[in-house]
Design a protein around this motif. Structure first.
Motif, PDB file in Angstrom:
ATOM      1  N   SER A 132      -0.257   1.785  17.023  1.00 29.18           N
ATOM      2  CA  SER A 132      -1.481   2.147  16.322  1.00 29.18           C
ATOM      3  C   SER A 132      -1.709   3.644  16.481  1.00 29.18           C
ATOM      4  CB  SER A 132      -2.660   1.374  16.901  1.00 29.18           C
ATOM      5  OG  SER A 132      -3.866   1.854  16.370  1.00 29.18           O
ATOM      6  N   GLY A 156      -9.457   4.710  14.347  1.00 34.87           N
ATOM      7  CA  GLY A 156     -10.031   3.742  13.418  1.00 34.87           C
ATOM      8  C   GLY A 156      -9.156   3.393  12.235  1.00 34.87           C
ATOM      9  N   PHE A 157      -7.909   3.827  12.212  1.00 38.92           N
ATOM     10  CA  PHE A 157      -6.999   3.519  11.106  1.00 38.92           C
ATOM     11  C   PHE A 157      -6.165   2.299  11.466  1.00 38.92           C
ATOM     12  CE2 PHE A 157      -7.834   8.028  10.525  1.00 38.92           C
ATOM     13  CZ  PHE A 157      -8.183   8.057   9.195  1.00 38.92           C
ATOM     14  N   LYS A 158      -6.139   1.320  10.556  1.00 36.65           N
ATOM     15  CA  LYS A 158      -5.366   0.102  10.785  1.00 36.65           C
ATOM     16  C   LYS A 158      -3.899   0.344  10.469  1.00 36.65           C
ATOM     17  CE  LYS A 158      -9.069  -3.145   9.885  1.00 36.65           C
ATOM     18  NZ  LYS A 158      -9.542  -4.265   9.067  1.00 36.65           N
ATOM     19  N   THR A 159      -3.037  -0.308  11.234  1.00 34.37           N
ATOM     20  CA  THR A 159      -1.603  -0.240  10.966  1.00 34.37           C
ATOM     21  C   THR A 159      -1.292  -1.097   9.742  1.00 34.37           C
ATOM     22  OG1 THR A 159      -1.167   0.019  13.312  1.00 34.37           O
ATOM     23  CG2 THR A 159       0.688  -0.615  11.938  1.00 34.37           C
ATOM     24  N   LYS A 181       0.416  -3.621   7.129  1.00 31.94           N
ATOM     25  CA  LYS A 181       1.186  -4.840   7.369  1.00 31.94           C
ATOM     26  C   LYS A 181       2.676  -4.598   7.183  1.00 31.94           C
ATOM     27  CE  LYS A 181       1.031  -9.708   6.200  1.00 31.94           C
ATOM     28  NZ  LYS A 181       0.466 -10.728   5.302  1.00 31.94           N
ATOM     29  N   SER A 193       4.581  -3.211  10.291  1.00 34.74           N
ATOM     30  CA  SER A 193       4.966  -4.135  11.359  1.00 34.74           C
ATOM     31  C   SER A 193       5.961  -5.190  10.886  1.00 34.74           C
ATOM     32  CB  SER A 193       3.722  -4.815  11.934  1.00 34.74           C
ATOM     33  OG  SER A 193       3.017  -5.464  10.910  1.00 34.74           O
ATOM     34  N   PHE A 212       3.285   5.291  12.239  1.00 33.00           N
ATOM     35  CA  PHE A 212       3.153   3.929  12.753  1.00 33.00           C
ATOM     36  C   PHE A 212       4.431   3.440  13.414  1.00 33.00           C
ATOM     37  CE2 PHE A 212       0.473   4.414   8.966  1.00 33.00           C
ATOM     38  CZ  PHE A 212      -0.772   4.246   9.552  1.00 33.00           C
ATOM     39  N   SER A 227      -4.004   6.389   5.221  1.00 31.91           N
ATOM     40  CA  SER A 227      -4.526   5.283   4.418  1.00 31.91           C
ATOM     41  C   SER A 227      -4.460   5.663   2.941  1.00 31.91           C
ATOM     42  CB  SER A 227      -5.956   4.925   4.811  1.00 31.91           C
ATOM     43  OG  SER A 227      -6.828   5.979   4.472  1.00 31.91           O
TER      44      SER A 227
END
Length: 183
Positions: free
Chosen positions: A60, A64-67, A69, A72, A83, A165
């Motif tokens: 990560s 506050g930034f999501k990995t 999909k 992964s 990432f 993002s």
């Protein structure tokens, strides 16, 4: 008889279906001259532990930034990806509009801003174009989309930012190279 042997060999060389071997190493797509592998994953491991995850290095970036999909679950190799690669995000976080996707894994974004002109006591419109690295986990990035980028170490001569993002464009009919939009 020979055709049966060839068919059997071809079937045995095929990779198992997705999800059948969660502990096995999934090889990346070999499209370059050099062998593509992640630096943080040892390929020559003989026995697998009882972990349910595959051999893929994902982390990560924080802030506050999501990995994504695809980062992964995908099997791409990009050492400049924030990432899955060896790049840390530090410094500025900026937004811009994509105006060019012609380069491989690099975008040109346009950042619009207002500059105060004291002589006329008004603001003037200005813009800067900035090259940013776009990891393969962001699919379908098109001209007119809005991307959030984070500062990182220098990746090339001109690239110092990485896409974190992606927001698809709302209005496709605009001329993205000339429209002024402040974020």
């Amino acid at each position: 008889c020979l055709s049966l042997v060839v068919k059997h060999q071809a079937q045995s060389r095929q990779s198992p279906p997705e999800g059948a071997m969660p502990n096995a190493y999934r090889e990346a797509e070999q499209t370059e001259k050099a062998y593509q592998k992640q630096d943080a994953v040892f390929v020559g491991r003989k026995r697998s532990l009882k972990s349910k995850k595959g051999f893929r290095y994902v982390r990560s970036v924080g802030l506050g930034f999501k990995t994504p999909k695809l980062a992964s679950e995908g099997n791409y190799v990009d050492k400049k990806c924030p990432f899955t690669g060896n790049v840390s995000i530090r410094g500025r976080i900026l937004k811009g509009m994509v105006i060019s996707t012609k380069m491989k894994r690099t975008l040109i974004i346009r950042r619009d801003y207002l500059n105060w002109c004291g002589k006329y006591r008004r603001f003037e419109k200005r813009h800067k174009n900035m090259p940013v690295h776009c990891a393969p986990c962001f699919e379908n990035v098109k001209e007119g989309d809005i991307v959030t980028v984070g500062q990182c170490r220098p990746l090339t001569k001109t690239v110092r930012f990485n896409v974190l993002s992606h927001e698809p464009a709302v209005n496709q009919s605009l001329n993205v190279k000339k429209v002024f939009r402040v974020f």
